[in-house]
Design a protein around this motif. Structure first.
Motif, PDB file in Angstrom:
ATOM      1  N   ARG A  16       2.777  29.018  27.430  1.00 54.94           N
ATOM      2  CA  ARG A  16       3.297  27.713  27.066  1.00 54.94           C
ATOM      3  C   ARG A  16       4.590  27.800  26.462  1.00 54.94           C
ATOM      4  O   ARG A  16       4.521  28.231  25.522  1.00 54.94           O
ATOM      5  N   LEU A  17       5.578  27.283  27.113  1.00 55.66           N
ATOM      6  CA  LEU A  17       6.866  27.210  26.431  1.00 55.66           C
ATOM      7  C   LEU A  17       7.162  25.741  26.192  1.00 55.66           C
ATOM      8  O   LEU A  17       6.754  24.907  27.033  1.00 55.66           O
ATOM      9  N   ALA A  18       7.880  25.556  24.940  1.00 50.93           N
ATOM     10  CA  ALA A  18       8.400  24.164  24.645  1.00 50.93           C
ATOM     11  C   ALA A  18       9.404  23.732  25.084  1.00 50.93           C
ATOM     12  O   ALA A  18      10.736  23.498  24.294  1.00 50.93           O
ATOM     13  N   LEU A  19       9.334  23.646  26.437  1.00 49.29           N
ATOM     14  CA  LEU A  19      10.801  23.198  27.530  1.00 49.29           C
ATOM     15  C   LEU A  19      10.277  22.380  28.387  1.00 49.29           C
ATOM     16  O   LEU A  19       9.113  22.879  29.056  1.00 49.29           O
ATOM     17  N   PRO A  20      10.730  21.464  28.953  1.00 46.26           N
ATOM     18  CA  PRO A  20      10.465  20.676  30.098  1.00 46.26           C
ATOM     19  C   PRO A  20      10.562  21.513  31.283  1.00 46.26           C
ATOM     20  O   PRO A  20      11.338  22.621  31.389  1.00 46.26           O
ATOM     21  N   ILE A  21       9.718  21.372  32.463  1.00 44.36           N
ATOM     22  CA  ILE A  21       9.774  22.067  33.734  1.00 44.36           C
ATOM     23  C   ILE A  21      10.823  22.374  34.112  1.00 44.36           C
ATOM     24  O   ILE A  21      11.168  23.648  34.618  1.00 44.36           O
ATOM     25  N   LEU A  92       8.036  47.724  46.538  1.00 46.18           N
ATOM     26  CA  LEU A  92       7.526  48.486  45.116  1.00 46.18           C
ATOM     27  C   LEU A  92       6.615  47.561  44.768  1.00 46.18           C
ATOM     28  O   LEU A  92       5.420  47.949  43.945  1.00 46.18           O
ATOM     29  N   ALA A  93       7.082  46.430  44.525  1.00 48.61           N
ATOM     30  CA  ALA A  93       6.149  45.363  43.914  1.00 48.61           C
ATOM     31  C   ALA A  93       6.340  43.969  44.216  1.00 48.61           C
ATOM     32  O   ALA A  93       7.190  43.432  45.078  1.00 48.61           O
ATOM     33  N   HIS A  94       5.595  42.813  43.723  1.00 52.23           N
ATOM     34  CA  HIS A  94       5.777  41.580  43.931  1.00 52.23           C
ATOM     35  C   HIS A  94       5.795  40.842  42.469  1.00 52.23           C
ATOM     36  O   HIS A  94       4.809  41.127  41.943  1.00 52.23           O
ATOM     37  N   TRP A  95       6.605  39.930  42.022  1.00 52.26           N
ATOM     38  CA  TRP A  95       6.787  39.253  40.854  1.00 52.26           C
ATOM     39  C   TRP A  95       6.581  37.901  41.427  1.00 52.26           C
ATOM     40  O   TRP A  95       7.267  37.451  42.520  1.00 52.26           O
ATOM     41  N   GLU A  96       5.905  37.085  40.506  1.00 54.24           N
ATOM     42  CA  GLU A  96       5.873  35.503  40.744  1.00 54.24           C
ATOM     43  C   GLU A  96       5.604  34.848  39.451  1.00 54.24           C
ATOM     44  O   GLU A  96       5.152  35.195  38.551  1.00 54.24           O
ATOM     45  N   TYR A  97       6.394  33.655  39.510  1.00 58.44           N
ATOM     46  CA  TYR A  97       6.316  32.833  38.484  1.00 58.44           C
ATOM     47  C   TYR A  97       5.728  31.454  39.095  1.00 58.44           C
ATOM     48  O   TYR A  97       5.814  31.040  40.124  1.00 58.44           O
ATOM     49  N   GLU A  98       4.732  30.693  38.521  1.00 59.03           N
ATOM     50  CA  GLU A  98       4.189  29.589  38.700  1.00 59.03           C
ATOM     51  C   GLU A  98       4.221  28.767  37.422  1.00 59.03           C
ATOM     52  O   GLU A  98       3.914  29.051  36.369  1.00 59.03           O
ATOM     53  N   LEU A  99       4.852  27.203  37.691  1.00 54.80           N
ATOM     54  CA  LEU A  99       5.067  26.420  36.598  1.00 54.80           C
ATOM     55  C   LEU A  99       4.269  25.383  36.722  1.00 54.80           C
ATOM     56  O   LEU A  99       3.992  24.680  37.752  1.00 54.80           O
ATOM     57  N   GLU A 100       3.716  25.005  35.739  1.00 52.59           N
ATOM     58  CA  GLU A 100       2.833  23.594  35.566  1.00 52.59           C
ATOM     59  C   GLU A 100       3.592  22.629  34.435  1.00 52.59           C
ATOM     60  O   GLU A 100       3.503  23.032  33.554  1.00 52.59           O
ATOM     61  N   ASP A 101       3.724  21.462  34.968  1.00 49.94           N
ATOM     62  CA  ASP A 101       4.513  20.481  34.180  1.00 49.94           C
ATOM     63  C   ASP A 101       3.555  19.811  33.175  1.00 49.94           C
ATOM     64  O   ASP A 101       2.508  19.433  33.545  1.00 49.94           O
TER      65      ASP A 101
END
Length: 159
Positions: A16-21, A92-101
């Protein structure tokens, strides 16, 4: 070459980041700033906006790599992912971010999945097949720690 479980080996973190999406999205999309935040990635630059970027990584042992990354997932402001390529056609790899508001906070899920390409991990496992599981898990644990450090540094810089 025997795979020893490298292809598909994956790890993820949830932070959890203390920043808006939108602010988090702007951070993860700022490829040119990853060198400020990441323990391994020392440089990043877009080659084609929203399509490809280059990156340089420096590992704890001093070894450096240069890779090209191709964006495979782009759903602003919720998902961003890319495949990493060395000199061959297989990633070589796959990186991914998923963000939830979460209003003033954002839940970030970051993941890494090892691809079929020829990587340092694959070479290390091939040299020590009797320790394959230990080597793979050690690298995955290191990546998870690096993800947490990168996200914490990003959060701090974007406040």
């Amino acid at each position: 070459m025997t795979d020893y479980g490298v292809t598909g080996a994956s790890i993820g973190v949830e932070v959890r980041l203390a920043l808006p999406i939108q602010q988090v999205w702007d951070g993860i999309f700022a490829i040119d700033r990853y060198g400020e935040w990441s323990p391994e990635c020392i440089y990043g630059a877009w080659l084609e906006q929203d399509a490809r970027f280059e990156a340089r990584n420096r590992f704890a042992n001093g070894f450096e790599t240069y890779v090209i990354c191709k964006v495979t997932v782009l759903e602003e402001p919720k998902r961003f992912g890319w495949d990493v390529y060395g000199d061959e056609e297989h990633p070589l790899a796959h990186w991914e971010y998923e963000l939830e508001d979460r209003g003033a906070e954002t839940l970030v899920r970051q993941s890494f999945t090892h691809g079929p390409g020829m990587s340092g991990l694959r070479m290390g496992v091939a040299e020590h097949p009797d320790r394959a599981a230990e080597i793979i898990q050690g690298r995955l644990d290191e990546l998870a720690g690096n993800m947490r450090k990168t996200l914490a540094a990003m959060e701090s810089a974007l406040r």
